[in-house]
Motif scaffolding. Sequence first.
Motif, PDB file in Angstrom:
ATOM      1  N   UNK A 209      28.512 -19.480  -4.318  1.00  0.00           N
ATOM      2  CA  UNK A 209      28.123 -20.046  -3.031  1.00  0.00           C
ATOM      3  C   UNK A 209      26.613 -20.226  -2.930  1.00  0.00           C
ATOM      4  N   UNK A 210      25.860 -19.247  -3.446  1.00  0.00           N
ATOM      5  CA  UNK A 210      24.402 -19.359  -3.461  1.00  0.00           C
ATOM      6  C   UNK A 210      23.947 -20.475  -4.385  1.00  0.00           C
ATOM      7  N   UNK A 211      24.666 -20.668  -5.494  1.00  0.00           N
ATOM      8  CA  UNK A 211      24.372 -21.791  -6.381  1.00  0.00           C
ATOM      9  C   UNK A 211      24.562 -23.111  -5.637  1.00  0.00           C
ATOM     10  N   UNK A 212      25.651 -23.202  -4.883  1.00  0.00           N
ATOM     11  CA  UNK A 212      25.886 -24.415  -4.101  1.00  0.00           C
ATOM     12  C   UNK A 212      24.776 -24.676  -3.088  1.00  0.00           C
ATOM     13  N   UNK A 213      24.287 -23.608  -2.445  1.00  0.00           N
ATOM     14  CA  UNK A 213      23.186 -23.764  -1.495  1.00  0.00           C
ATOM     15  C   UNK A 213      21.938 -24.298  -2.200  1.00  0.00           C
ATOM     16  N   UNK A 214      21.649 -23.744  -3.392  1.00  0.00           N
ATOM     17  CA  UNK A 214      20.467 -24.171  -4.142  1.00  0.00           C
ATOM     18  C   UNK A 214      20.584 -25.631  -4.574  1.00  0.00           C
ATOM     19  N   UNK A 215      21.791 -26.056  -4.945  1.00  0.00           N
ATOM     20  CA  UNK A 215      22.002 -27.457  -5.330  1.00  0.00           C
ATOM     21  C   UNK A 215      21.778 -28.375  -4.145  1.00  0.00           C
ATOM     22  N   UNK A 216      22.250 -27.988  -2.972  1.00  0.00           N
ATOM     23  CA  UNK A 216      22.100 -28.838  -1.785  1.00  0.00           C
ATOM     24  C   UNK A 216      20.656 -28.907  -1.306  1.00  0.00           C
ATOM     25  N   UNK A 217      19.920 -27.815  -1.494  1.00  0.00           N
ATOM     26  CA  UNK A 217      18.550 -27.768  -0.991  1.00  0.00           C
ATOM     27  C   UNK A 217      17.531 -28.357  -1.953  1.00  0.00           C
ATOM     28  N   UNK A 218      17.957 -28.606  -3.207  1.00  0.00           N
ATOM     29  CA  UNK A 218      17.055 -29.160  -4.212  1.00  0.00           C
ATOM     30  C   UNK A 218      17.159 -30.676  -4.180  1.00  0.00           C
ATOM     31  N   UNK A 219      16.088 -31.329  -3.862  1.00  0.00           N
ATOM     32  CA  UNK A 219      16.113 -32.777  -3.709  1.00  0.00           C
ATOM     33  C   UNK A 219      16.166 -33.498  -5.036  1.00  0.00           C
ATOM     34  N   UNK A 220      16.409 -34.791  -4.969  1.00  0.00           N
ATOM     35  CA  UNK A 220      16.431 -35.639  -6.173  1.00  0.00           C
ATOM     36  C   UNK A 220      15.045 -35.650  -6.799  1.00  0.00           C
ATOM     37  N   UNK A 221      15.033 -35.801  -8.132  1.00  0.00           N
ATOM     38  CA  UNK A 221      13.770 -35.867  -8.862  1.00  0.00           C
ATOM     39  C   UNK A 221      13.047 -37.165  -8.559  1.00  0.00           C
TER      40      UNK A 221
END
Length: 466
Positions: free
Chosen positions: A454-466
Amino acid sequence: MKGAREHDFVYQSVYRYLTTLIDDAGGHAAVRMPSLRQLADRLNVSISTVQYAYALLEKEGRVYSIAKSGYYAQALFSLDAPGDGGDLLETVYVSARRPGMCVLSADEPASLQPLDSPLMTLERELLRQYPRQPQTLVQPCGELELRVALAARYTCSTANYWHADDVYIGADLRGVLEILISVLELREAVVVVESPCDWVILRLLESCDVRVIEWPSLAEGEVDLSALEMLLRNEPVRLVVLSSVLSLPQGCGFTREHQQAIAKMLERYGIWVLENDCYSELDERADSQRLRNWLDPDRLLVFSSFEKFIGAEAPFGFVLSRHWRNELQRHFLFRAFRLSPIRQKAIARLLSGGRLDQHLFVLRRMLGERRSSLIQVLRERLGDALQIVEPQGGATVWVRSVRPVDMANVFRRLLKQQIIVAPGELFSLRGLHADHLRLSALNHGERDLSGVIGLLGDALRLSGAR
């Protein structure tokens, strides 16, 4: 301690107790550890048992000794310590070795079911049988008994067999590969590697001034043979490094038809092949074929290590080659690897006596169960965010984000929560696989796997496109 003795070596229980003391100490200053006699009395074990546990921790860098003073726990790295700079790989390595980290990227399959106990039992029995050998009798290319066992294990027919003289054993895989780079004169030569590729191999080739060309061998699940042929036609390729049957981190490999097509192409261009056999013992398919079965044996070398399927007590690397015998013998002699002959004999007995095959049957099943649990949680929690490559063996799972994500930023966000992942860019020298991650469920500690994902999912959502 008495309960642990029934199922485990006593030194392993002492080792775990000491790691708990080190973790509890915390802080950033060196902490004095209990003396050998204090621990022996406290835990009701022998002094030699405590000394062996300390020796293991000293080898790992967790403690150090001062003459006439005792053992001290190493100061822990802080989050702003070296390793959090520009080198992402260094940061992964340093962080994964901090106490209390949830390492969601570990690729240490044997840690799930190591062969330490039977290996040590065999070693003790052999120590009683064999006197200590004088230095003049040490075999620089490895103990003959182990070389014979490996030659037999790799022989598959009367037309495709190996001799003990074709086998060379070194202290670790890196040392063996460094010798191959020297013997094959690969400095400034062109070497094609399949991509993604193990970062140990990539970094070693790069540090030795080898011109590395990456071939995305299984792009989108398909083999790009035309791209490989273009490389062979347009570049002065000296060598191609390919996985035998299981390519990690994807956890899959070439089909038999693809193996045959690749072999024919390489033979047509007269290219030497260095086959990576490190993960073949973890392949779970019953009918899979090794790539070397289709290759020209006169242009083939094979390398591997025991560590992935036996454990950290068997770190030796080895190479099989029918060629360059004089050069290989000379380089192994110059290296003067100090390998325990008794440990090598013990490994040979595991190979030839059938114990290793029994172990591999159990290990593959356990790894499959861990991967299945991880994949199930990934699909339940992040099924709309990640594409999963279904692995056919090994300890890890290779995933790709369905939208552009800065995986380095994902790594940094998770690091602050004491979670380690392996960004895909680590498996390339030229920025490939930036949308990928290598994950595993071998070492998430006491933390709930679903919560960590779940924390991985949060990090993926909060990390913007390059």
